[in-house]
Motif scaffolding. Structure first.
Motif, PDB file in Angstrom:
ATOM      1  N   ALA A  48       0.846  -1.199   0.000  1.00  0.00           N
ATOM      2  CA  ALA A  48       0.000   0.000   0.000  1.00  0.00           C
ATOM      3  C   ALA A  48       0.878   1.244   0.000  1.00  0.00           C
ATOM      4  O   ALA A  48       2.033   1.198   0.444  1.00  0.00           O
ATOM      5  N   TYR A  59      -3.547   0.547  -3.192  1.00  0.00           N
ATOM      6  CA  TYR A  59      -3.425  -0.758  -2.556  1.00  0.00           C
ATOM      7  C   TYR A  59      -3.093  -1.831  -3.582  1.00  0.00           C
ATOM      8  O   TYR A  59      -3.510  -1.753  -4.749  1.00  0.00           O
ATOM      9  N   ILE A  63      -4.992  -7.130  -1.305  1.00  0.00           N
ATOM     10  CA  ILE A  63      -5.465  -6.597  -0.028  1.00  0.00           C
ATOM     11  C   ILE A  63      -6.950  -6.856   0.151  1.00  0.00           C
ATOM     12  O   ILE A  63      -7.411  -7.270   1.213  1.00  0.00           O
ATOM     13  N   LEU A  80      -0.264   0.989   9.050  1.00  0.00           N
ATOM     14  CA  LEU A  80      -0.885  -0.031   8.212  1.00  0.00           C
ATOM     15  C   LEU A  80      -1.684  -0.943   9.140  1.00  0.00           C
ATOM     16  O   LEU A  80      -1.101  -1.728   9.894  1.00  0.00           O
ATOM     17  N   ARG A 108       3.987   1.629  -6.932  1.00  0.00           N
ATOM     18  CA  ARG A 108       4.065   0.202  -6.626  1.00  0.00           C
ATOM     19  C   ARG A 108       5.456  -0.386  -6.852  1.00  0.00           C
ATOM     20  O   ARG A 108       5.671  -1.572  -6.624  1.00  0.00           O
TER      21      ARG A 108
END
Length: 126
Positions: A48, A59, A63, A80, A108
């Protein structure tokens, strides 16, 4: 920038943990903060990310509503919250940060981050 991660531990399947990452050394505003995880023998995996300015959140697909990333601007900290943990969530979790202007795709990618905290181990047993 120094990142200090905490909050890992051992829980049973279905349990919850809350990881924290405290940032110091520069202004919290303008950072992209993220969580990655890694198991031995595998590449670091995106979990995330959150933009401290603007609040955009990204995300990983896996998840599926179980985790939530949030910020506490007053404490320069990103959290988190991990719920409904599964054995496959067992990994070392790393917080990361950068001042770059990342977007959903680039946020990412581990190599886009300049600052890394030490890993905090999460173990989920069935």
């Amino acid at each position: 920038v120094q990142l200090q991660a905490s909050g890992g531990g051992s829980v049973q399947d279905g349990g919850s943990l809350r990881l924290s990452c405290a940032a110091s050394g520069r202004a919290f505003s303008g950072l992209v903060m993220a969580w990655f995880r890694q198991v031995p023998g595998k590449e670091r995996e995106f979990v995330a990310a959150l933009k401290t300015s603007g609040g955009s959140i990204y995300y990983a697909d896996f998840i599926k509503g179980r985790f939530a990333i949030s910020k506490d601007t007053a404490k320069n900290t990103v959290h988190l919250q991990m719920n409904s943990l599964k054995s496959e969530d067992t990994a070392a979790y790393y917080c990361a940060g950068t001042g770059r202007g990342l977007i959903s795709t680039t946020a990412r990618l581990p190599h886009m981050y300049d600052y890394w905290g030490q890993g905090t181990l999460v173990t989920v047993s069935s």
